[in-house]
Write an enzyme that holds these catalytic residues in place. Structure first.
Site, PDB file in Angstrom:
ATOM      1  N   HIS A   1       0.842  -1.216   0.000  1.00 19.40           N
ATOM      2  CA  HIS A   1       0.000   0.000   0.000  1.00 19.40           C
ATOM      3  C   HIS A   1       0.869   1.255   0.000  1.00 19.40           C
ATOM      4  O   HIS A   1       0.567   2.224  -0.718  1.00 19.40           O
ATOM      5  CB  HIS A   1      -0.895   0.053   1.255  1.00 19.40           C
ATOM      6  CG  HIS A   1      -1.886  -1.057   1.396  1.00 19.40           C
ATOM      7  ND1 HIS A   1      -2.008  -1.799   2.546  1.00 19.40           N
ATOM      8  CD2 HIS A   1      -2.827  -1.530   0.544  1.00 19.40           C
ATOM      9  CE1 HIS A   1      -2.979  -2.690   2.401  1.00 19.40           C
ATOM     10  NE2 HIS A   1      -3.487  -2.548   1.193  1.00 19.40           N
TER      11      HIS A   1
ATOM     12  N   LYS B   1     -15.542  -8.216   3.881  1.00 15.97           N
ATOM     13  CA  LYS B   1     -14.457  -8.646   4.777  1.00 15.97           C
ATOM     14  C   LYS B   1     -14.836  -8.300   6.214  1.00 15.97           C
ATOM     15  O   LYS B   1     -15.391  -7.225   6.458  1.00 15.97           O
ATOM     16  CB  LYS B   1     -13.158  -7.892   4.455  1.00 15.97           C
ATOM     17  CG  LYS B   1     -12.539  -8.217   3.108  1.00 15.97           C
ATOM     18  CD  LYS B   1     -11.270  -7.386   2.916  1.00 15.97           C
ATOM     19  CE  LYS B   1     -10.642  -7.607   1.564  1.00 15.97           C
ATOM     20  NZ  LYS B   1      -9.574  -6.620   1.262  1.00 15.97           N
TER      21      LYS B   1
ATOM     22  N   ARG C   1      -2.237  -5.916  -7.858  1.00 16.31           N
ATOM     23  CA  ARG C   1      -1.094  -6.799  -7.565  1.00 16.31           C
ATOM     24  C   ARG C   1      -0.927  -7.855  -8.638  1.00 16.31           C
ATOM     25  O   ARG C   1       0.183  -8.233  -8.972  1.00 16.31           O
ATOM     26  CB  ARG C   1      -1.311  -7.505  -6.225  1.00 16.31           C
ATOM     27  CG  ARG C   1      -1.155  -6.596  -5.037  1.00 16.31           C
ATOM     28  CD  ARG C   1      -1.622  -7.265  -3.786  1.00 16.31           C
ATOM     29  NE  ARG C   1      -3.045  -7.587  -3.883  1.00 16.31           N
ATOM     30  CZ  ARG C   1      -3.797  -7.953  -2.864  1.00 16.31           C
ATOM     31  NH1 ARG C   1      -3.258  -8.072  -1.670  1.00 16.31           N
ATOM     32  NH2 ARG C   1      -5.068  -8.217  -3.019  1.00 16.31           N
TER      33      ARG C   1
ATOM     34  N   SER D   1      -3.023  -7.932   3.467  1.00 18.32           N
ATOM     35  CA  SER D   1      -3.235  -7.699   4.902  1.00 18.32           C
ATOM     36  C   SER D   1      -3.641  -8.980   5.626  1.00 18.32           C
ATOM     37  O   SER D   1      -3.220  -9.231   6.752  1.00 18.32           O
ATOM     38  CB  SER D   1      -4.316  -6.625   5.102  1.00 18.32           C
ATOM     39  OG  SER D   1      -3.896  -5.414   4.542  1.00 18.32           O
TER      40      SER D   1
HETATM   41  O1  PNS Z   1      -8.676  -2.860   0.315  1.00 19.57           O
HETATM   42  P1  PNS Z   1      -9.996  -3.378  -0.243  1.00 19.57           P
HETATM   43  O2  PNS Z   1     -10.685  -4.282   0.740  1.00 19.57           O
HETATM   44  O3  PNS Z   1      -9.822  -4.024  -1.588  1.00 19.57           O
HETATM   45  O4  PNS Z   1     -10.892  -2.085  -0.454  1.00 19.57           O
HETATM   46  C1  PNS Z   1     -12.227  -2.218  -0.921  1.00 19.57           C
HETATM   47  C2  PNS Z   1     -13.010  -0.921  -0.689  1.00 19.57           C
HETATM   48  C3  PNS Z   1     -13.021  -0.558   0.788  1.00 19.57           C
HETATM   49  C4  PNS Z   1     -12.347   0.201  -1.490  1.00 19.57           C
HETATM   50  C5  PNS Z   1     -14.439  -1.179  -1.228  1.00 19.57           C
HETATM   51  O5  PNS Z   1     -15.027  -2.240  -0.528  1.00 19.57           O
HETATM   52  C6  PNS Z   1     -15.297   0.073  -1.111  1.00 19.57           C
HETATM   53  O6  PNS Z   1     -15.247   0.918  -1.996  1.00 19.57           O
HETATM   54  N1  PNS Z   1     -16.063   0.193  -0.003  1.00 19.57           N
HETATM   55  C7  PNS Z   1     -16.885   1.331   0.246  1.00 19.57           C
HETATM   56  C8  PNS Z   1     -18.357   1.033  -0.080  1.00 19.57           C
HETATM   57  C9  PNS Z   1     -18.593   1.171  -1.577  1.00 19.57           C
HETATM   58  O7  PNS Z   1     -18.428   2.222  -2.154  1.00 19.57           O
HETATM   59  N2  PNS Z   1     -19.019   0.045  -2.205  1.00 19.57           N
HETATM   60  C10 PNS Z   1     -19.327  -0.006  -3.596  1.00 19.57           C
HETATM   61  C11 PNS Z   1     -18.119  -0.402  -4.420  1.00 19.57           C
HETATM   62  S1  PNS Z   1     -18.536  -0.570  -6.148  1.00 19.57           S
END
Ligand code: PNS
Length: 157
Positions: free
Chosen positions: A17, A41, A90, A127
């Site tokens: 990150h 998650k 990644r 993570s």
């Molecule tokens: O590090 P991650 O878990 O890949 O991040 C994913 C994250 C937090 C960016 C994604 O789950 C997210 O955007 N969450 C906020 C809620 C949202 O906007 N959901 C719609 C995504 S299309």
């Protein structure tokens, strides 16, 4: 001036990150990093903890600010006036899901997501693996910023 939003779970932030944040900071004027909820998650660290670990781990980068946000990424992007969302990739396996989220966010708000490829030295970092190693006494000191290693030690002993 170009401002980008780099959202993620960051549970916790690791060196992969940090590499993406440093690259984004070299490409754009302002980078806002947001610790957010991924509903698929189970979070281990609270959002405030994740925000704090991100803050100490990016304090060397002047153009980077850190937030936590519980809501839609497109709403945060609009609130902060982000020009683009930035995500790291990644491996090909990340692509399908990230591409779908990028399309969904673009359809909902018009914002585009730019992808930054991870360097090979970081591309295996995740993570969830770092948490497993820390939980069972593995050495993760080369994989996370020092304050995160200390926080993991506090969490898992
Ligand atoms: O590090 P991650 O878990 O890949 O991040 C994913 C994250 C937090 C960016 C994604 O789950 C997210 O955007 N969450 C906020 C809620 C949202 O906007 N959901 C719609 C995504 S299309």
């Amino acid at each position: 001036m170009t401002r980008v939003l780099y959202p993620g779970s960051f549970d916790p932030v690791h060196n992969g990150h940090i590499e993406i944040i440093e690259t984004a900071a070299s490409l754009f004027d302002e980078v806002v990093v947001a610790a957010m909820v991924n509903t698929s998650k189970d979070g281990v660290f609270g959002l405030d903890d994740r925000e704090e670990m991100l803050k100490v781990s990016t304090s060397h980068l002047e153009s980077v600010t850190v937030k936590m946000f519980s809501g839609l990424v497109v709403d945060l992007a609009s609130d902060i006036g982000a020009d683009f969302i930035v995500k790291g990739l990644r491996a090909v396996s990340d692509f399908e899901f990230e591409f779908q989220m990028a399309q969904m966010n673009n359809a909902a708000s018009g914002i585009y997501t730019l992808f930054i490829p991870s360097a090979s030295k970081s591309s295996f970092l995740a993570s969830k693996f770092i948490r497993d190693f820390a939980r069972y006494g593995g050495d993760i000191s080369a994989m996370v910023p020092a304050p995160v290693a200390a926080r993991l030690k506090e969490q898992y002993g």
